[in-house]
Design a protein around this motif. Structure first.
Motif, mmCIF file in Angstrom:
data_model
loop_
_atom_site.group_PDB
_atom_site.id
_atom_site.type_symbol
_atom_site.label_atom_id
_atom_site.label_comp_id
_atom_site.label_asym_id
_atom_site.label_seq_id
_atom_site.Cartn_x
_atom_site.Cartn_y
_atom_site.Cartn_z
ATOM 1 N N LEU A 194 26.607 30.496 38.651
ATOM 2 C CA LEU A 194 27.226 31.749 38.220
ATOM 3 C C LEU A 194 26.464 32.947 38.779
ATOM 4 O O LEU A 194 25.241 33.031 38.652
ATOM 5 C CB LEU A 194 27.245 31.818 36.686
ATOM 6 N N GLN A 195 27.210 33.886 39.383
ATOM 7 C CA GLN A 195 26.637 35.160 39.827
ATOM 8 C C GLN A 195 27.003 36.222 38.790
ATOM 9 O O GLN A 195 28.148 36.675 38.728
ATOM 10 C CB GLN A 195 27.164 35.547 41.203
ATOM 11 N N ASN A 196 26.036 36.610 37.994
ATOM 12 C CA ASN A 196 26.262 37.532 36.888
ATOM 13 C C ASN A 196 25.705 38.903 37.238
ATOM 14 O O ASN A 196 24.494 39.093 37.290
ATOM 15 C CB ASN A 196 25.598 36.984 35.617
ATOM 16 N N PHE A 247 33.487 28.099 29.143
ATOM 17 C CA PHE A 247 33.258 27.226 30.285
ATOM 18 C C PHE A 247 33.360 28.075 31.535
ATOM 19 O O PHE A 247 34.333 28.821 31.714
ATOM 20 C CB PHE A 247 34.278 26.095 30.365
ATOM 21 N N ILE A 248 32.364 27.972 32.424
ATOM 22 C CA ILE A 248 32.379 28.702 33.689
ATOM 23 C C ILE A 248 32.058 27.713 34.796
ATOM 24 O O ILE A 248 30.997 27.083 34.803
ATOM 25 C CB ILE A 248 31.356 29.858 33.698
ATOM 26 N N GLY A 249 32.991 27.547 35.741
ATOM 27 C CA GLY A 249 32.849 26.570 36.806
ATOM 28 C C GLY A 249 31.895 27.028 37.902
ATOM 29 O O GLY A 249 31.152 28.013 37.766
ATOM 30 N N VAL A 260 31.925 34.583 40.113
ATOM 31 C CA VAL A 260 31.269 35.886 40.168
ATOM 32 C C VAL A 260 31.809 36.761 39.036
ATOM 33 O O VAL A 260 33.024 36.951 38.910
ATOM 34 C CB VAL A 260 31.511 36.593 41.525
ATOM 35 N N LEU A 261 30.902 37.280 38.214
ATOM 36 C CA LEU A 261 31.251 38.250 37.174
ATOM 37 C C LEU A 261 30.585 39.575 37.509
ATOM 38 O O LEU A 261 29.385 39.626 37.766
ATOM 39 C CB LEU A 261 30.776 37.774 35.800
ATOM 40 N N HIS A 262 31.368 40.657 37.496
ATOM 41 C CA HIS A 262 30.828 41.983 37.817
ATOM 42 C C HIS A 262 31.356 42.987 36.793
ATOM 43 O O HIS A 262 32.570 43.156 36.649
ATOM 44 C CB HIS A 262 31.237 42.400 39.241
ATOM 45 N N CYS A 264 36.225 31.661 40.998
ATOM 46 C CA CYS A 264 36.898 32.876 40.509
ATOM 47 C C CYS A 264 35.981 34.081 40.620
ATOM 48 O O CYS A 264 34.755 33.986 40.534
ATOM 49 C CB CYS A 264 37.335 32.712 39.061
ATOM 50 N N VAL A 265 36.593 35.254 40.779
ATOM 51 C CA VAL A 265 35.890 36.541 40.764
ATOM 52 C C VAL A 265 36.545 37.407 39.702
ATOM 53 O O VAL A 265 37.766 37.613 39.723
ATOM 54 C CB VAL A 265 35.965 37.237 42.134
ATOM 55 N N ILE A 266 35.740 37.910 38.767
ATOM 56 C CA ILE A 266 36.257 38.760 37.691
ATOM 57 C C ILE A 266 35.450 40.047 37.679
ATOM 58 O O ILE A 266 34.220 40.014 37.524
ATOM 59 C CB ILE A 266 36.185 38.046 36.332
#
Length: 339
Positions: free
Chosen positions: A255-257, A267-269, A273-275, A289-291
């Motif tokens: 995970l890129q937080n 659950f995070i696969g 990327v979370l921004h 996924c990118v959120i």
């Protein structure tokens, strides 16, 4: 022990998500529904699984990718995968008979549209065990009728007066499934249909008439995946159970937080990327996924989707979706674009 999994249906109530992916392969809390179901049954059985027979529909719909996924599932449990096809939607009894070469010895039949939590032991004295769940409104379900020995004597569909509060959930154990096979063959030979289909219940009723002993196995949780709203409820429940159990890694180390907050359970696969985002609780996010600049809770997002400027609650989003907007309780199938 064998597990027989009829899963040839298209899952029309879960459209648009089941338009491109068969419903049993749609992920809940990071794993396809059928994978979770089979693994949970294996835990309850507490004995080696030698074969898992999957009854699929049209190869154009249940193709090579589906078969490979199911073969991998069986292998992970030390079992052989057998693949059968039901080329016509002729009911539950017909689907089981499509797996006729595998219908020998002890076996569990499980329909791949629900998930369970259960801890009971199979009754070794029973010829069959029908798995049930205690419900508050039995008139809305098919229920079992019990005698003074707590043996099942009848299956009653949506009773108009109280019979019992034990609803049939669609999972059955047979000490020797060849007995059911013989009875279902009689049903097919005599062309006994209900609602235009051959039903498993007609084979079971013939077993009961022969004096076979049927008992109940009551599950703790019975969770549906029939439509968007109940699938989201099931996703939230499963995440809670998994968080409490601590048996699965729910958040990938990849995970890129970036300036984001994760409120568990989630659950995070892989490679998500979370921004500038608040994620959770009760959210499942698939690989890639990118959120960005979003708030997401009580939602299920599949793989390789891009979500921006969103405030999502009770949303279900498919694979490869691009979403940028102010909508909230959305249901977007694969490859949708809403910008």
């Amino acid at each position: 022990m064998k597990i027989i999994v009829p899963m040839a249906g298209r899952g029309s109530r879960l459209r648009p998500h089941s338009l491109t992916v068969p419903k049993p392969l749609i992920p809940v809390a990071g794993q396809p529904i059928v994978h979770r179901l089979v693994k949970d049954i294996a835990k309850v059985l507490k004995q080696p699984i030698e074969e898992i027979a999957f009854v699929l529909g049209d190869p154009a719909w249940f193709g090579d990718d589906v078969v490979k996924s199911l073969e991998h599932l069986a292998k992970s449990l030390g079992a052989k995968a057998s693949i059968y096809r039901q080329d016509q939607p002729l009911g539950t009894g017909h689907a089981i008979m499509c797996a006729e070469p595998s219908l020998t010895g002890p076996a569990v039949v499980a329909y791949a549209d629900t998930l369970i939590r259960a801890t009971f032991n199979l009754d070794a004295e029973a010829d069959s065990v029908i798995w049930t769940k205690e419900v508050k409104n039995p008139e809305a379900y098919g229920v079992v009728k019990l005698n003074e020995k707590n043996h099942i004597t009848e299956l009653v569909e949506k009773p108009t007066h109280f019979v019992s509060n034990q609803a049939v959930i669609g999972i059955y154990y047979f000490k020797d499934i060849s007995v059911l096979k013989d009875k279902l063959q009689e049903v097919l030979d005599e062309n006994i249909m209900n609602g235009g289909e051959y039903q498993i219940n007609d084979g079971i009723k013939r077993m009961m008439a022969d004096g076979r002993v049927f008992k109940t196995g009551t599950v703790d949780e019975w969770m549906d995946c029939g439509n968007k709203n109940v699938t989201l409820e099931t996703n939230a429940k499963i995440l809670g159970f998994l968080k409490a159990d601590g048996e699965e890694q729910l958040i990938s180390a990849s995970l890129q937080n970036n300036n984001s907050t994760v409120i568990e359970p989630c659950f995070i696969g892989e490679n998500v990327v979370l921004h500038n985002t608040t994620l959770g609780p009760n959210v499942s996010v698939g690989d890639g996924c990118v959120i960005e600049n979003s708030e997401v809770k009580n939602s299920l997002i599949q793989t390789h989707s891009i979500i921006k400027n969103a405030n999502l609650d009770q949303a279900m989003i498919g694979n490869h979706v691009r979403y940028d907007g102010e909508f909230k309780a959305v249901s977007l199938g694969d490859y949708s674009v809403l910008e």
